[in-house]
Scaffold this active site. Sequence first.
Site, PDB file in Angstrom:
ATOM      1  N   SER A  91       0.821  -1.216   0.000  1.00 57.71           N
ATOM      2  CA  SER A  91       0.000   0.000   0.000  1.00 57.71           C
ATOM      3  C   SER A  91       0.854   1.265   0.000  1.00 57.71           C
ATOM      4  CB  SER A  91      -0.963  -0.051   1.188  1.00 57.71           C
ATOM      5  OG  SER A  91      -2.035   0.845   1.013  1.00 57.71           O
ATOM      6  N   ASP A 370      -5.328  -4.040  -2.843  1.00 56.87           N
ATOM      7  CA  ASP A 370      -4.362  -3.726  -1.792  1.00 56.87           C
ATOM      8  C   ASP A 370      -4.070  -4.940  -0.906  1.00 56.87           C
ATOM      9  OD1 ASP A 370      -3.113  -2.633   0.519  1.00 56.87           O
ATOM     10  OD2 ASP A 370      -4.135  -0.735   0.222  1.00 56.87           O
TER      11      ASP A 370
END
Length: 517
Positions: A91, A370
């Site tokens: 991320s 993610d």
Amino acid sequence: MEIFHKHKGEGKIRISHELSEGEKLGTSNRKVRVKKCLDSLGIPCNLDNVPNIAILGAGGGLRAMIALHGTLQELQKHGLLDTIMYLCGVSGSTWCMSYLYKNGDWTEKLQVLEESMCARLSKYTWSVPKATKLLLEAAKDENYSLTEFWAYTVVYGMLHELDKGHLSEQQSASENGNNPYPIYAAVDEQSFSKVTEYSPATWFEFTPHEASFLGYGASVPMEYFGSEYKNGELKKQKEEKNMSYLQGLWGSAIGSKTENEKVIKGCPEGIVKGFPVPTTEPEAGDMEGSLHSEPAGASPGGFSPDTKNKTITENIKGGVGSVVDFARMWQKTTHGLLTWKWGTNNNFLYKCSAFDSTELVKDKVISLVDAGIGINCAFPLVLRPERKVKLILSFDYGPFEPFKALKQTAKYCKENCISFPEIDEKLLLEPDNPSDCYIFRGEGAPTVMHFPLFNRVNCPAYVTEWRIRFTPVRFLYHVGDITKLLQSARLNVLNNKDKILQEIKYIVAHSSKEANS
């Protein structure tokens, strides 16, 4: 120095758990630099005994991006950065990495790059024409999803930059030995919804050389990721995804329908509690043809009809796109909202006979999101046995309690028979007031050093307050807060540099004994 060149046009799928030729070359060249660094630190070793040390940067939005930069700079300051073989991010940490690896010798330019990052992040710019142009072009693809919208509006609004470069262009920076070898993490949402984060089948990794399904040992050259395949054969080559798109994919925690349902069930009073109020408002002079009201957090439904129509009209007049282009983009974006379609890419294992026993081959497309929805620190990627990592420096920048990723990884390793040190939970009794460094060792397992970003050493009595102040969902940082974040991350290295050095010495000595026995 040897540089690895692929034959353009091959686009072949590779089925093997072995490392790519590019990664082998990059780590081989890096090993020479690591040995030189260890010698300078008074830790002499043979080239064959150079230990593989990995840094893991956790997810956490801009907080993670800024903090990882501070971490790396402090390691470099104390001569420790050149001991690192791998740099792996989730991320927000991937945002930092993708910014750094545009420079072939970024490890030597961290101070200059920090100044550039601070100037960029603290000045709000969001160009409607630039974002619109990319969105309209992306919407022409049949696999357009909310990831494109997210990347070119929200993530662009946070990073204040559109990067049209490509991950494969980082090959030189990852092969030359100057920098650690980079690994970027994602998860396959479809697998995640069926088998959770504790299965290797969930995990997907990107390097400058390949995009890979971790659990299947199946890879495709990075420049062919997203192209159409059938039974292992390239059917239609498509343009490589740009870095802005990948930054959106790697940082799309809300893209998981499964995880969203968990959050909603766990937070009946609403999941927006604790969202920050920006400490500063963007100056009018900082706006570059932008929408002044909540552009960074805007969703497809976030624009009022008047604003949307005005924006469309202005862009059509400006030659950005036609009425047909805009209609197609809004129709596909609306459909993406209704179906919650994220990270859609062609599945390069579609109808691949080598994997006909798995459900994966039935899907023409995959949905990547993610990796933070799984384990917010990509331990599964550096724990691949082929990478032979002996020491893991885990820097936790995430929104959860600072030991969550450790506990999840211990479970992941137990369920998949992977060597991992035992996590003594007696040491983890104060998640709201943690120490700044935890060390876990185990016979036959890599040593893990875990560093919570905010702790009772670098911000005593302010741990909870700073977690809220620097929340990962914050979209804008002024220079003062960027400086505070950088300083917090640096202190975690400064205060523990001797411990890191001690663990490196122990690992080198242990490796030498094993080699001589």
